[in-house]
Motif scaffolding. Sequence first.
Motif, PDB file in Angstrom:
ATOM      1  N   UNK A  94      50.344  38.241  21.539  1.00 53.44           N
ATOM      2  CA  UNK A  94      50.371  36.860  21.042  1.00 53.44           C
ATOM      3  C   UNK A  94      49.694  36.720  19.677  1.00 53.44           C
ATOM      4  N   UNK A  95      48.634  37.470  19.448  1.00 52.79           N
ATOM      5  CA  UNK A  95      47.881  37.236  18.208  1.00 52.79           C
ATOM      6  C   UNK A  95      48.354  38.132  17.076  1.00 52.79           C
ATOM      7  N   UNK A  96      48.456  39.417  17.366  1.00 52.22           N
ATOM      8  CA  UNK A  96      48.834  40.331  16.290  1.00 52.22           C
ATOM      9  C   UNK A  96      50.274  40.092  15.827  1.00 52.22           C
ATOM     10  N   UNK A  97      51.066  39.396  16.652  1.00 48.00           N
ATOM     11  CA  UNK A  97      52.472  39.147  16.246  1.00 48.00           C
ATOM     12  C   UNK A  97      52.523  38.215  15.031  1.00 48.00           C
ATOM     13  N   UNK A  98      51.447  37.490  14.754  1.00 48.94           N
ATOM     14  CA  UNK A  98      51.442  36.604  13.587  1.00 48.94           C
ATOM     15  C   UNK A  98      51.270  37.385  12.282  1.00 48.94           C
ATOM     16  N   UNK A  99      50.913  38.653  12.382  1.00 47.78           N
ATOM     17  CA  UNK A  99      50.759  39.460  11.160  1.00 47.78           C
ATOM     18  C   UNK A  99      52.162  39.824  10.675  1.00 47.78           C
ATOM     19  N   UNK A 100      52.516  39.410   9.457  1.00 44.60           N
ATOM     20  CA  UNK A 100      53.904  39.593   9.023  1.00 44.60           C
ATOM     21  C   UNK A 100      54.208  40.993   8.474  1.00 44.60           C
TER      22      UNK A 100
END
Lengths: 328, 239
Positions: free
Chosen positions: A57-63
Amino acid sequence: MPILLPPMSHTMELGPPRSTLGTAAVALTAAPVPYRVDRDAVKASLDRRRYRHVMDRRLRHIPLELPYPAPQILARLKERDEDPTDRRRQEALLEVETRLTLLSEPWASRLSHGKAPEDRKVRRLERIWETVGLTADRLKLIASHRQARLSYNVSLFFESDLPGPYLAEMEASTHWEIAGLFLAFNAEAQKLFHRVTGGPGEEAAKHDFLASTSSLHEIEAAFRVFDKRLSTVSAATDSVLEWRDALEYFVDLFSAGTLQEFRTLRRISLSSLDRTAFEEMSEGLREVTYKLRGLLAREYPGGVASYQWISGEDPFLSDLLRTELAEA
Amino acid sequence: MEPLVVVDTSVLLAACLGPSIDAKAELAANAFRTLSEAGIRTCITETIQREFEGRLYERVGQVLDATRDLAQAPAPDSDREVEPLDALEGVFATLRSKTGGAAGALLVLETRVLTKVREQGQLTEDAWTSLLRTVAAEAGLVLAEVQRRFDLVGVEVLPRPKGLNVEPFRDLVDKSDLEHIASCDALASSKRRLVLFITLDGKLLAARSEIGKRTMGRVVITSPVFLDRALKRESSQDA
């Protein structure tokens, strides 16, 4: 003992605290638990879920593509978490979350089957009271964790050349996340107490709560509203947590020369980071924080009005606003 | 039809300050009271909302940058030959020479740090670092507090209108105000309503007549002082 949450104190602590599950996420922990539930199995399931939450959930925001394989990052996070610095607080949180999960399991309600209706009602009220109390404990622990994490970020900022607005975003989003949880909990708990006891929600006492004359149906309906509305705000605060963690992990991961440096306090240079990704994630964090604020202003205007961080006469605040006004 | 009332960043900042603190803040509070009594909803354009938020993060960021710079200087009483406050004056002078665009932030920080140094008395290196960490933490609380006050003002954010054209105003208003005025013009045009733009900005108030001409009277610039009159004028024209 009062069950409502007090205003947060703003203590500063050191140390790189562990990750925690988001607030809404604990309600989603219903990994299949057998009827004869094993407490340790629930705890282990929650712990596993916490890491999945960080990775999915969190690291997926890293583009950008992660600089190290995900399993190695996960292993490194677990390794750092073995550090005793924050272990006690984390264990306390896991314990509360385990009890909450067990209380929410269907088998818990079946324990009261076969009893007289009045007994069933009292048992249900007891479980609800316990759930609300544990939720308050959990939020206090989460707030303490977030403040420790913020303190770590202040230390990290002092060691870095990261831009000032980065820390400003970390700070504001943390304060709003905590405010969101506290405001929503207190408002919804008061409504629940009022609906169940008919008395003022601010003065809820266990004795009055258990002596409720409301029907079981009415009690269940009131609790469902409490749970649902708290979950709505928790989803918004979780979104803030996800973006903030993503930004923090991005800065940490992508500036690390080796994976062993990840989650250690060290000098970090902005030049080691992709500026476009950095700005995109900063913007993302600002947006979700703004959305959370909008939700709180709409749903809990009275709570927001009374949740004051700094007094109106504080010179730091008035000096800043006057400076801004002079240049506006 | 009642006008669409849009307030500028300057009015929002003044409203966040609190009426007992500042004369401009009192003006802003009066403006919001007048609008509330008239039952008129107060709006801001999306560009103003973004500017307000962006400036706050930027300003608090500057304070934090300066706090970090300060942390890299020796503690003010590390040199026994120099009075701590004299040492601080020197440190701030050095910081000012390095950071040209953050003069306001430095002034804010200087006042805060000086107050704390006076309260604290003797400052070891550890106490100095701790003091600055506290100031950095307080800066975040100040930011959240201003945001809270902004949220409580309760303005409606109008989405960016279509057909926004900044060209007619390019030679007339500052770059930072260009999009706000163009947004007001586009809103007035698309909603077929007069836009009353309330500001404390001297340059915009000075250009009110020319902005009126270029928007064919669709956008009226006014200050909180004249808001009451402007509202009465518009309602009498409607009648």
